[in-house]
Design a protein around this motif. Sequence first.
Motif, PDB file in Angstrom:
ATOM      1  N   ALA A 176      11.800   0.332   2.980  1.00  0.00           N
ATOM      2  CA  ALA A 176      11.398  -1.154   3.411  1.00  0.00           C
ATOM      3  C   ALA A 176       9.863  -1.285   2.939  1.00  0.00           C
ATOM      4  O   ALA A 176       9.462  -1.747   3.064  1.00  0.00           O
ATOM      5  CB  ALA A 176      11.302  -0.280   5.074  1.00  0.00           C
ATOM      6  N   GLU A 177       8.859   0.314   2.612  1.00  0.00           N
ATOM      7  CA  GLU A 177       7.456  -0.219   1.717  1.00  0.00           C
ATOM      8  C   GLU A 177       7.362  -0.901   0.658  1.00  0.00           C
ATOM      9  O   GLU A 177       6.735  -1.366   0.366  1.00  0.00           O
ATOM     10  CB  GLU A 177       6.626   0.604   1.966  1.00  0.00           C
ATOM     11  N   ILE A 178       8.395  -0.670   0.076  1.00  0.00           N
ATOM     12  CA  ILE A 178       8.534  -1.688  -1.429  1.00  0.00           C
ATOM     13  C   ILE A 178       9.069  -3.121  -1.061  1.00  0.00           C
ATOM     14  O   ILE A 178       8.532  -3.918  -1.478  1.00  0.00           O
ATOM     15  CB  ILE A 178       9.594  -0.840  -1.998  1.00  0.00           C
ATOM     16  N   ASN A 179       9.463  -3.123  -0.549  1.00  0.00           N
ATOM     17  CA  ASN A 179      10.668  -4.731   0.117  1.00  0.00           C
ATOM     18  C   ASN A 179      11.080  -4.464   1.599  1.00  0.00           C
ATOM     19  O   ASN A 179      12.861  -4.304   1.988  1.00  0.00           O
ATOM     20  CB  ASN A 179      11.326  -4.449  -1.093  1.00  0.00           C
ATOM     21  N   PRO A 180      10.430  -4.966   2.252  1.00  0.00           N
ATOM     22  CA  PRO A 180      10.647  -4.864   4.205  1.00  0.00           C
ATOM     23  C   PRO A 180      11.757  -5.378   3.778  1.00  0.00           C
ATOM     24  O   PRO A 180      12.815  -5.336   5.004  1.00  0.00           O
ATOM     25  CB  PRO A 180       9.387  -5.740   5.020  1.00  0.00           C
ATOM     26  N   LEU A 181      12.500  -6.238   3.293  1.00  0.00           N
ATOM     27  CA  LEU A 181      13.686  -7.412   3.229  1.00  0.00           C
ATOM     28  C   LEU A 181      15.274  -6.296   2.585  1.00  0.00           C
ATOM     29  O   LEU A 181      16.051  -6.790   2.753  1.00  0.00           O
ATOM     30  CB  LEU A 181      13.409  -8.975   2.400  1.00  0.00           C
ATOM     31  N   ASP A 186      12.492 -10.337  -5.479  1.00  0.00           N
ATOM     32  CA  ASP A 186      13.958 -12.175  -4.975  1.00  0.00           C
ATOM     33  C   ASP A 186      13.738 -12.224  -6.852  1.00  0.00           C
ATOM     34  O   ASP A 186      12.808 -13.315  -7.153  1.00  0.00           O
ATOM     35  CB  ASP A 186      12.962 -12.969  -4.470  1.00  0.00           C
ATOM     36  N   ALA A 187      15.277 -11.976  -7.334  1.00  0.00           N
ATOM     37  CA  ALA A 187      15.028 -12.327  -8.900  1.00  0.00           C
ATOM     38  C   ALA A 187      15.102 -13.553  -9.508  1.00  0.00           C
ATOM     39  O   ALA A 187      15.035 -13.637 -10.037  1.00  0.00           O
ATOM     40  CB  ALA A 187      16.934 -12.781  -8.791  1.00  0.00           C
ATOM     41  N   HIS A 188      15.052 -14.764  -8.795  1.00  0.00           N
ATOM     42  CA  HIS A 188      14.666 -16.241  -9.112  1.00  0.00           C
ATOM     43  C   HIS A 188      13.227 -16.385  -9.288  1.00  0.00           C
ATOM     44  O   HIS A 188      12.572 -16.610 -10.680  1.00  0.00           O
ATOM     45  CB  HIS A 188      15.856 -17.027  -8.755  1.00  0.00           C
ATOM     46  N   ALA A 189      12.409 -15.805  -8.643  1.00  0.00           N
ATOM     47  CA  ALA A 189      10.772 -16.026  -8.187  1.00  0.00           C
ATOM     48  C   ALA A 189      10.414 -14.938  -9.322  1.00  0.00           C
ATOM     49  O   ALA A 189       9.434 -15.294 -10.031  1.00  0.00           O
ATOM     50  CB  ALA A 189      10.038 -14.902  -6.870  1.00  0.00           C
TER      51      ALA A 189
END
Lengths: 222, 589
Positions: A46-51, A66-69
């Motif tokens: 969660a510290e790397i990606n809260p989503l 987010d892959a496309h970003a």
Amino acid sequence: MIRLYDWELSVNCYKQRLMMGILGVDYESVPVDFYPGREHKSPEFAEINPLGHIPVLVDGDYSLRDAHAILVYLAAKYDPSRRWYPVDEPELLGETAQWMLFAEATTNTASAARLHVNLGYDFDIEECRAGAHRLFRVLDEHLWFRERDGLGWVAGAEHPTIADIAIFPDVMLSEEGGISRLDYPALRRWTDRVRRIPGFVVMPGIFPVGDGPERADPLSIA
Amino acid sequence: MSAVLTELRAAWHPVAAGTDLPPRHAFQGELLGRELVAWRADDGFVNVWENRCLHRGVRLSIGTNDGTELVCRYHGWRYASRSAGCTYIPAHPADAPARTICNRTFPAVERYGLVWTGEDPVGEVPDVAVLEGGHTDLRHLPFDAPADLVMAELGSLRFAPVGSPSGEPVGVDVVEIGPLTVALTASDGSAESSVVVFVQPVDAAHCVVRPVLAGVVDAADLRAVRRHHATALETLRTSVEEIARTLPGPEPYEVLLERAPVHVADPAPPVAGRTAPLRVRVARKWRTSAEVMAFDLESIGDPLPTHQPGAHIDVHLPNGLVRQYSLTNGPGDTASYVIGVKREPESRGGSVALHDTVREGDVLAISEPRNNFVLRRDSPRTVLIAGGIGLTPLLAMARALHRMGAGFELHIFARSDEHLPFADVLETLGSSVHTHLGLDPAATGVTLGELLAEPASTDQVYVCGPGPMLDAARSLAAAAGWADEAVHFEYFANTTEIDVSSTFEVSLARSALTVTVPAGSTILEVMRENGVAVPSSCEQGACGTCSVAVIEGQPDHQDVYLSESERARGDRMMVCVSRARGDRLVLDV
Ligand code: FES
């Protein structure tokens, strides 16, 4: 060195590996135990990606999810030809963005069906499949007309863009989700072309296709 | 089976557009519930096959079209264009696949921009008069609806004829011109166009609608015309699929499946004796070097059998002689067989007959191809060494390796440039080809020594050429540390003096027969007199065709086919020349 929080069987992570393979960008893959470990849902992650999803790309102090970003970032930063993310050509850039959104839809239908079948995700499988077929019909027709204009890629250029990379794995692995490509011959030909881009890399279920017919520009259509 | 289905199986159906088969692509299709793979070879030939690999039933449409062969994605079984015969099984790199391992093929014809096939089609692809004056391809659409429903609804398609003043879609006149074909004509003022619609029954619940516009459209209008028709057909599709959803699902078509091909597990026994079941016509004869004539032999009637690199055929000549010639074709290159024949005025007249009396257009009897000089295709480095006309089998091997992108070197020893056969083919093989011209025997030995120095354990070498050169290459290879199994050779002829003075007894275990072979006769001859047939070809111990397993007794090897270690094992022998050391042999015949 770039770090990619990665899982071998994820289509969205593969999109980054494919893009970096083609652009010749070195990176380090940090494996995340997505299944069965569900490491992406752990408090540490969660510290790397809260989503709580992958991929995440870390380039020095810069971090992006987010892959496309991430595809937008990689192409804008590491493609000196400025073709993969065509910032200098507004029309083409608009089309690229349009097809990137289409890729969100193929991910949420075709690739969701695959997650349901392979990993038991709780999606409405019939709706996923029907949705993927609706999209594939549109894309097959689009590519068929592109071929009539002597073009081979989703956006209207003589070269591929990040939109091709974003859509390709969702299409290529659709049969794992029970979505046949029998009805989409133009789509199948396009997957041959993507697989012949110099620097192409594979993942489980996505095979190379062998040499294409001899032609001067390897990125032109076959 | 219903009468309708029987009729559909006997008809031709379009299963793809010609443009669906670009080079190096494998198209996936389906007709009457049977999945098909269709692919165009580099020579333009269109193959339509059952879409499953004989090995594990994997779809061949996910495999690789390499231009002459279709390669299965999973275990790499390779199938030749035209014949669909298996040319290579990577799991058995040292063996030639049985010729009976062959995919199911269907006839294929291209007409009106479409690729036609059928389960068992009768007659020709139907003529459509309105398309004979030129036609324009339109977008085809798959329908989630049964073919008969689509046929019934096609009359409600609306489109504007080309050149229509208003550009508005109008209703059409419908003329049924075949069981699954209609001509739709739209007129508006003086403008009139016809679209012929072919409906392909994919399975009982699906079809593909393949419209073809009669006449040639101006290039400038083409895109708009195609767009217009695609939109019109899409509109029809939406309403027909709506109807189809309200109807009960049709009974699926019953698909006639062949029983599992037994021969995949159990290769059929080879053809007995020195037979020549094939008839070929000399399509072309040309001089390819100072002493070598090339012959392009095309089939009369059935397609030619599949062959593998290294294979040879027996050519039965008008003067009664039978001679062996290697096929120079790459695997999958099955449109015709190409052989090279060196004129040998000293010999008994086989090559002279081919050079002087056989002409283009003549018919020759030939055997099926046999392969006793099998190419492994799994070695990172393959060295091919040819002496003069010995190039012919190695040319086929080089083509296969080149196409696969495998690492190989082809070394050709010849007297001069003029003595280099098939130079045009060599040019296509790029930098892997090395020529060694005008060397005397001593210099040849030195060069061979260099080529064979320091082999890696995975290297393989194939040598074909005159006897003394082969002998030299074999002993140099042994001295340099090559394993016996890695050294493959093919002699043109067995020039050793055959000793036929012994008399002995031979028991043929499987035939439950014991015969005596007297001095002056061969085992092969005595077996034949007793009605036991064994395939043979050169009948001088050079080609390996008459190899037989030895169960008991010590063979007196007089052939040049077996390697030293194979001779020492004593478990097989060439019955055309070899004999018994003792007074008795038991053979597995
Ligand atoms: S027939 Fe050729 S080795 Fe016996």
